[in-house]
Enzyme design. Structure first.
Site, PDB file in Angstrom:
ATOM      1  N   HIS A   1      19.744  40.458  62.345  1.00 51.81           N
ATOM      2  CA  HIS A   1      18.477  39.866  62.109  1.00 51.81           C
ATOM      3  C   HIS A   1      18.237  39.709  60.316  1.00 51.81           C
ATOM      4  CE1 HIS A   1      14.210  39.462  61.468  1.00 51.81           C
ATOM      5  NE2 HIS A   1      13.967  39.266  62.592  1.00 51.81           N
TER       6      HIS A   1
ATOM      7  N   ASP B   1      19.595  49.551  62.883  1.00 49.88           N
ATOM      8  CA  ASP B   1      18.389  48.679  62.874  1.00 49.88           C
ATOM      9  C   ASP B   1      18.150  48.735  64.284  1.00 49.88           C
ATOM     10  OD1 ASP B   1      16.616  46.837  63.430  1.00 49.88           O
ATOM     11  OD2 ASP B   1      17.499  45.052  62.411  1.00 49.88           O
TER      12      ASP B   1
ATOM     13  N   GLN C   1      14.911  46.797  68.246  1.00 46.62           N
ATOM     14  CA  GLN C   1      15.164  46.098  69.572  1.00 46.62           C
ATOM     15  C   GLN C   1      15.705  47.173  70.633  1.00 46.62           C
ATOM     16  OE1 GLN C   1      13.772  43.304  70.424  1.00 46.62           O
ATOM     17  NE2 GLN C   1      13.594  42.249  68.660  1.00 46.62           N
TER      18      GLN C   1
ATOM     19  N   LYS D   1       6.357  46.208  68.400  1.00 48.30           N
ATOM     20  CA  LYS D   1       7.433  45.713  69.537  1.00 48.30           C
ATOM     21  C   LYS D   1       7.269  46.760  70.426  1.00 48.30           C
ATOM     22  CE  LYS D   1      10.537  43.372  66.180  1.00 48.30           C
ATOM     23  NZ  LYS D   1      10.245  41.977  66.569  1.00 48.30           N
TER      24      LYS D   1
ATOM     25  N   CYS E   1      15.365  34.413  63.549  1.00 49.81           N
ATOM     26  CA  CYS E   1      15.768  35.076  62.055  1.00 49.81           C
ATOM     27  C   CYS E   1      17.243  35.498  62.292  1.00 49.81           C
ATOM     28  CB  CYS E   1      14.779  36.351  61.974  1.00 49.81           C
ATOM     29  SG  CYS E   1      13.218  35.531  61.985  1.00 49.81           S
TER      30      CYS E   1
HETATM   31  N1  7TS Z   1      15.658  43.732  63.257  1.00 48.79           N
HETATM   32  C1  7TS Z   1      15.639  43.139  64.367  1.00 48.79           C
HETATM   33  C2  7TS Z   1      16.938  43.315  65.440  1.00 48.79           C
HETATM   34  C3  7TS Z   1      14.417  42.263  64.886  1.00 48.79           C
HETATM   35  O1  7TS Z   1      14.656  41.939  66.062  1.00 48.79           O
HETATM   36  C4  7TS Z   1      13.363  42.341  64.185  1.00 48.79           C
HETATM   37  C5  7TS Z   1      12.279  41.281  64.490  1.00 48.79           C
HETATM   38  C6  7TS Z   1      13.375  42.753  62.859  1.00 48.79           C
HETATM   39  C7  7TS Z   1      14.537  43.537  62.472  1.00 48.79           C
HETATM   40  C8  7TS Z   1      12.242  42.870  62.015  1.00 48.79           C
HETATM   41  O2  7TS Z   1      11.269  43.547  62.431  1.00 48.79           O
HETATM   42  P1  7TS Z   1       9.693  43.364  61.758  1.00 48.79           P
HETATM   43  O3  7TS Z   1       8.875  44.175  62.533  1.00 48.79           O
HETATM   44  O4  7TS Z   1      10.227  43.894  60.579  1.00 48.79           O
HETATM   45  O5  7TS Z   1       9.510  42.058  61.471  1.00 48.79           O
HETATM   46  N2  7TS Z   1      12.524  40.304  65.328  1.00 48.79           N
HETATM   47  C9  7TS Z   1      11.842  39.327  65.598  1.00 48.79           C
HETATM   48  C10 7TS Z   1      12.303  38.315  66.713  1.00 48.79           C
HETATM   49  O6  7TS Z   1      13.207  38.474  67.550  1.00 48.79           O
HETATM   50  N3  7TS Z   1      11.344  37.410  67.111  1.00 48.79           N
HETATM   51  O7  7TS Z   1      10.277  37.665  66.126  1.00 48.79           O
HETATM   52  C11 7TS Z   1      10.659  38.902  65.493  1.00 48.79           C
END
Ligand code: 7TS
Length: 411
Positions: A122, A199, A202, A225, A365
């Site tokens: 990501h 990371d 997910q 999430k 992303c």
């Molecule tokens: N890493 C992964 C694997 C992710 O899926 C996401 C967000 C992030 C980092 C970043 O998370 P945040 O809370 O800092 O934004 N993924 C997604 C997605 O798949 N669709 O919208 C956000």
């Protein structure tokens, strides 16, 4: 087996209609919905003990401080961190990773060093490292993909060289659902004296995570999430690392003693939590963790495997569909990415929306990964504890309707 009907009653938003159709929320990889218990925790905080923490000499301040620190202890237990001091609250996964790149990275990566990532990052586990590499004159290298869209780990022991300083990887790919063998990867990194960051954005919401078993140095994830509010992220780090790392942001609360000439730092983890933190949302995140614990993470995982298998099976029956990610459900989380022949993913998403079905369409992303897969984007359905096989059926019917609509349109 999850009692999905009972779980659904806890989520007020699931009663919503969208364009006259019942909401089918399949965008959980972007953010999950929130149960009443989490919403109530927010309301309770603001209605009964709203106060700043770690400083007040009054009752409300003490109650708020206790609840905030209790949430930290719950997070630590949830991922089997050795102690709550290893848990730093940030705004999100993105900020947690930036914290490491800015503090540990700037102190430990120099010109000619190397940072090892994967092709399925990501952007939030990519941009901070690219920026660090640019600033320092270091290089970024990537572990590639096999045809089945798992990481190519052939010759893993040879990917490290004397200049490799950090290996960062996603636990689960947000675009393909691939589950990576992070224990093996972190273990190999450690054997080569290389730091590891996982990371877990997910993974933490969807399966049991044990940071001591993975034996990584850093693990990052987001509350929003996993049934919690937006605005709260978690950085787990080994205690010795947090002790030796410089603070990320400076200001109130992160100091011990300040003079006109300089300052000394607070103990961990507060050294990394400058200013008034996101008190209400951290406390409500504690309620989200209680909710998940009550269900049990093994049950969460089993339910998602079942629903993902069903979705793969039903979508797979459409002859012009392309499905991404590994076929083996042991190797994938609750994410199903697909394309339908020549339809643009955004067009699919728009038609699905009219059927009440919320998915994400686009590059998720992960632009370099999309380029690697040779597509501009995908349509992505992502599942959670409240999703049902009937909702998968609605998804499949809506995909058929999209296909029909655009076929007729272009005929
Ligand atoms: N890493 C992964 C694997 C992710 O899926 C996401 C967000 C992030 C980092 C970043 O998370 P945040 O809370 O800092 O934004 N993924 C997604 C997605 O798949 N669709 O919208 C956000």
């Amino acid at each position: 087996m999850l009692d999905v009907a009972r779980i659904r009653k806890d989520f007020p938003i699931l009663d919503r209609m969208v364009y006259g159709k019942p909401l089918v929320y399949l965008d959980n990889a972007a953010t999950s919905q929130k149960p009443r218990q989490v919403i109530d925790a927010l309301v309770r905080y603001y209605e009964t003990y709203n106060a700043n923490i770690h400083r007040a000499v009054h009752c409300l301040g003490e109650e708020a401080t206790a609840a905030y620190e209790e949430a930290r202890a719950r997070v630590a237990a949830f991922i089997n961190a050795p102690s709550p001091e290893c848990i730093v609250f940030t705004r999100n996964t993105t900020e947690a990773i930036n914290l490491v790149a800015y503090t540990w990275g700037r102190a430990n990566v120099s010109e000619g060093d190397e940072i090892l990532l994967t092709e399925m990052e990501h952007h939030s586990n990519l941009i901070p490292w690219q920026r660090l590499a640019q600033d320092k004159g270091a290089t970024v290298r990537y572990i590639g993909l096999r045809d089945d869209q798992t990481l190519d780990l052939n010759g893993l022991e040879n990917v490290f060289d004397a200049r490799t300083k950090m290996m960062a990887m996603p636990h689960v790919s947000n675009s393909m659902g691939t589950i990576n063998p992070v224990e093996k990867l972190a273990g190999e990194a450690r054997r080569h004296g290389v730091m590891s960051l996982v990371d877990g954005a997910q993974a933490a919401p969807h399966m049991k995570v044990d940071v001591q078993a993975i034996n990584c140095d850093f693990y990052a994830f987001s509350a929003h999430k996993m049934l919690g509010p937006t605005g709260v992220g978690v950085l787990y780090a080994r205690r010795e690392l947090l002790e030796e790392m410089e603070p990320f942001l400076g200001g109130g609360e992160m100091i011990r003693k300040v003079t006109f000439e300089g300052a000394t730092w607070n103990d961990i983890p507060w050294k990394f939590e400058a200013g008034t933190p996101n008190i209400a949302d951290v406390i409500a995140f504690g309620a989200a963790i209680d909710y998940l614990n009550e269900i049990g993470m093994d049950e969460v995982r089993a339910h998602e495997m079942e629903i993902t298998e069903y979705a793969l099976q039903q979508l797979g029956k459409l002859d012009d569909i392309i499905l991404y990610g590994p076929r083996d459900s042991q190797q994938r989380g609750g994410v199903v990415s697909f394309n339908v022949a020549d339809l643009h993913p955004h067009d699919i998403g728009t038609v699905l929306d009219r059927h009440g079905v919320a998915i994400r369409a686009g590059h998720h992303c992960t632009q370099p990964l999309m380029r690697r897969l040779g597509v501009s984007g995908t349509a992505r359905a992502s599942f959670y504890i409240y999703n049902t096989p009937q909702e998968v059926d609605v998804l499949v019917e809506a995909v058929k309707a999209a296909r029909k609509f655009f076929r007729n349109d272009t005929a």
